[in-house]
Enzyme design. Structure first.
Site, PDB file in Angstrom:
ATOM      1  CG  HIS A  37      -0.114   0.191   2.501  1.00 23.19           C
ATOM      2  ND1 HIS A  37       0.488  -0.882   3.137  1.00 23.19           N
ATOM      3  CD2 HIS A  37       0.224   1.296   3.211  1.00 23.19           C
ATOM      4  CE1 HIS A  37       1.158  -0.427   4.196  1.00 23.19           C
ATOM      5  NE2 HIS A  37       1.013   0.889   4.260  1.00 23.19           N
ATOM      6  CG  HIS A 121       7.573   4.744   0.470  1.00 25.37           C
ATOM      7  ND1 HIS A 121       7.221   5.841   1.235  1.00 25.37           N
ATOM      8  CD2 HIS A 121       7.644   3.692   1.325  1.00 25.37           C
ATOM      9  CE1 HIS A 121       7.093   5.464   2.490  1.00 25.37           C
ATOM     10  NE2 HIS A 121       7.335   4.158   2.578  1.00 25.37           N
TER      11      HIS A 121
END
Length: 178
Positions: A37, A121
């Site tokens: 995620h 990220h």
């Protein structure tokens, strides 16, 4: 007391491609691809009334179009003492605006400001004892990182266990981008 965070889900085809970078790094604890995620705002362990307020207030955000997300490289956090390997996302104004709006809304719910700067990220591995040399070697020998792109058509409020590594993550609420 739930541990919450707002984030973007990673589509299955992108998770599959990112999972191809697993392995080959001593001391790495690889994140399960189902738990990939992008965190937009870590909220943390909060009481039920505050969790309800966060859930509700995120529903009041402004409408926006889906957001293009592109991962363009492998990288690491920690410099000489690396503690994570991740797929870096290209920071865009749309992504930064969504994150900033979520930050403002969460603060309206009475939570303190996030201390860390937003850096988009997906964490692929966590390291306890990895060396900078090992991480640099891993990144250098992982081969060409293809640009991986998708359209995020919603963000979600995740809950997690209060343990190291967090997962499995549960979607508590979804907020469409349309």
């Amino acid at each position: 007391m739930p541990r919450l965070f707002a984030g973007l889900e990673i589509p299955p085809e992108i998770r599959l491609q990112l999972s191809g970078f697993r392995g080959g790094l001593p001391g790495a604890r690889w994140v399960d691809p189902d738990n990939y995620h992008m965190t937009l705002r870590f909220i943390g362990d909060i009481d039920e009334p505050t969790a309800h307020d966060v859930l509700s207030i995120l529903g009041g955000r402004r409408q926006r179009d889906p957001i293009a997300v592109t991962f363009d490289a492998l990288d690491s956090f920690g410099g000489a003492r690396p503690h994570a390997v991740f797929a870096r996302a290209v920071p865009t104004s749309d992504l930064n605006d969504l994150q900033a709006e979520i930050e403002r809304l969460v603060r309206k719910a009475g939570l303190p400001p996030e201390k860390r700067k937003f850096f988009p990220h997906v964490t692929l591995a966590r390291l306890k004892s990895g060396s900078a040399r090992d991480v640099a070697g891993y990144i250098a020998t992982s081969g060409h990182f293809p640009k991986l792109s998708f359209m995020a058509d919603r963000f979600v409020l995740f809950s997690s266990r209060g343990t190291t590594g967090g997962g499995p993550y549960v979607v508590e609420a979804a907020y469409p981008l349309a």
